[in-house]
Design a protein around this motif. Structure first.
Motif: not given
Length: 402
Positions: A335, A341-342, A390-394
């Protein structure tokens, strides 16, 4: 005799244009597309693998599927202005692609078959029509209904394409008796910047200015305004478009082993706001810019100070508040505070757009180039064998791997 030949070529080109316009209203089964589900006004993402060619939504759900029986298996670009070009796969020898446009409903919106196309911007897209009686390709601009707003009369640039419109203007090339001239037109086709022997090239406008190449002094770049007036002289050996009030410039040619620290930033008054301190530099995005110093990449603010230290092997510009960075052999996402973040687990990674990012697992190596690029990294087609996170790395979509 030359005049007669020229008139014949013009007449045949007009016939092709008229035929293209006529075909726009003939929405027959040129391409087999299945609409798989209803959707709201959200982004769609290109996917092409052995099981599925088409577009998915932000949840990874297939929305538009292009049947294998269709010759149009090449997803040339994303949706722009609600339209996306789908084409025959281009050959290695020729650039012809034979494209049509589909809308987000999965229907053929523009059924005219063009030999090549660009993307829609400012409501217009460049398209190419050819004549079997001429070796020259001609480009024009169509609107979202497929009508030619600006006739097919322009030549290709050095890369084989005209420029897309940006800020209501586009650079085009005209040719007469093998004399290629450069001019800038508006969305009505009116010439707003006349041909000049001084301009070797004019790039896309950004924040009211465009980079131009000095024709008389090769590899010298400056900036012009929308009237064609030179506001920053061509004194730089590299120059990129303005972003957030600043532009990357270089005063020397970079060599792999010397001439380091030759990139800096100027403002629109030609002031060197950030000195020539960096080995590489990219545009500002949200107040931060990716730069390289001493072989490592980090992020600076508009004062030229590192907000995120240069500890990365490679890094992309920020997009949607996240940036892809590489440590050793794997990519992850940070970030704007530099927080990971990921985690680092991808062999390739592109910027986020519309809430998703295209990535590759280390196991996904087919068709991927080996070259590495530091900034705005984009050396692989984000549709072919793509996985999306996605933004969570999923993972929201992964191709099947045998």
């Amino acid at each position: 005799m030359k005049i007669l030949i020229k008139l014949v070529v013009i007449f045949l080109t007009l016939l092709i244009v008229i035929f293209s316009i006529y075909n726009t209203f003939d929405n027959h089964g040129i391409i087999s597309i299945n609409r798989l589900d209803n959707m709201s006004e959200q982004n769609l993402f290109r996917v092409k693998n052995k099981d599925f060619t088409g577009f998915i939504d932000i949840n990874g759900k297939p929305i538009i599927k292009i049947e294998k029986s269709s010759p149009y298996q090449y997803l040339k670009d994303d949706f722009h202005n609600g339209l996306a070009p789908v084409c025959e796969k281009p050959s290695q020898e020729f650039r012809e692609e034979n494209c049509v446009f589909i809308n987000k409903e999965g229907k053929i919106a523009i059924s005219s078959i063009f030999f090549n196309v660009g993307k829609f911007n400012n409501g217009l897209a460049p398209v190419r029509v050819d004549s079997i009686f001429s070796v020259r390709a001609y480009w024009g601009y169509i609107n979202e209904s497929g009508w030619f707003v600006i006739g097919a009369k322009y030549s290709s640039d050095a890369n084989g394409f005209p420029r897309n419109f940006s800020e209501g203007l586009a650079t085009v090339h005209t040719s007469e008796n093998n004399d290629v001239k450069l001019e800038v037109i508006d969305t009505n086709g009116k010439v707003v910047i006349q041909p000049s022997p001084f301009f070797g090239d004019i790039y896309e406008f950004s924040e009211g200015l465009a980079v131009f190449a000095n024709r008389e002094e090769k590899s010298k770049y400056g900036f012009i305004n929308t009237k064609g007036e030179i506001v920053i002289p061509s004194k730089y050996l590299r120059a990129d478009s303005f972003s957030e009030g600043l532009a990357v410039v270089s005063n020397t040619i970079q060599d792999e082993f010397k001439d380091r620290r030759n990139y800096g930033y100027i403002d629109k008054d030609q002031n060197l706001v950030i000195p020539f301190l960096f080995d590489q530099a990219s545009h500002f995005s949200g107040g931060l810019a990716a730069v390289e110093l001493d072989g490592k990449c980090g992020y600076i603010n508009k004062f030229g100070k590192f907000e995120i230290p240069n500890i990365y092997r490679y890094c992309n510009s920020f997009s949607e508040d996240l940036a892809a960075v590489k440590i050793k052999d794997l990519w992850g996402y940070i970030d704007r505070n530099g927080k990971l973040i990921i985690p680092y687990r991808f062999s390739k990674a592109l910027n986020f757009r519309g809430g998703l990012a295209s990535v590759r697992d280390p196991s996904q190596s087919i068709g991927i180039k080996s070259e590495e690029y530091s900034y705005d990294y984009n050396d692989f087609d984000d549709a072919i064998d793509a996985s999306y996170i996605d933004r969570k790395g999923m993972y929201v979509f992964q191709p099947k791997v045998e």
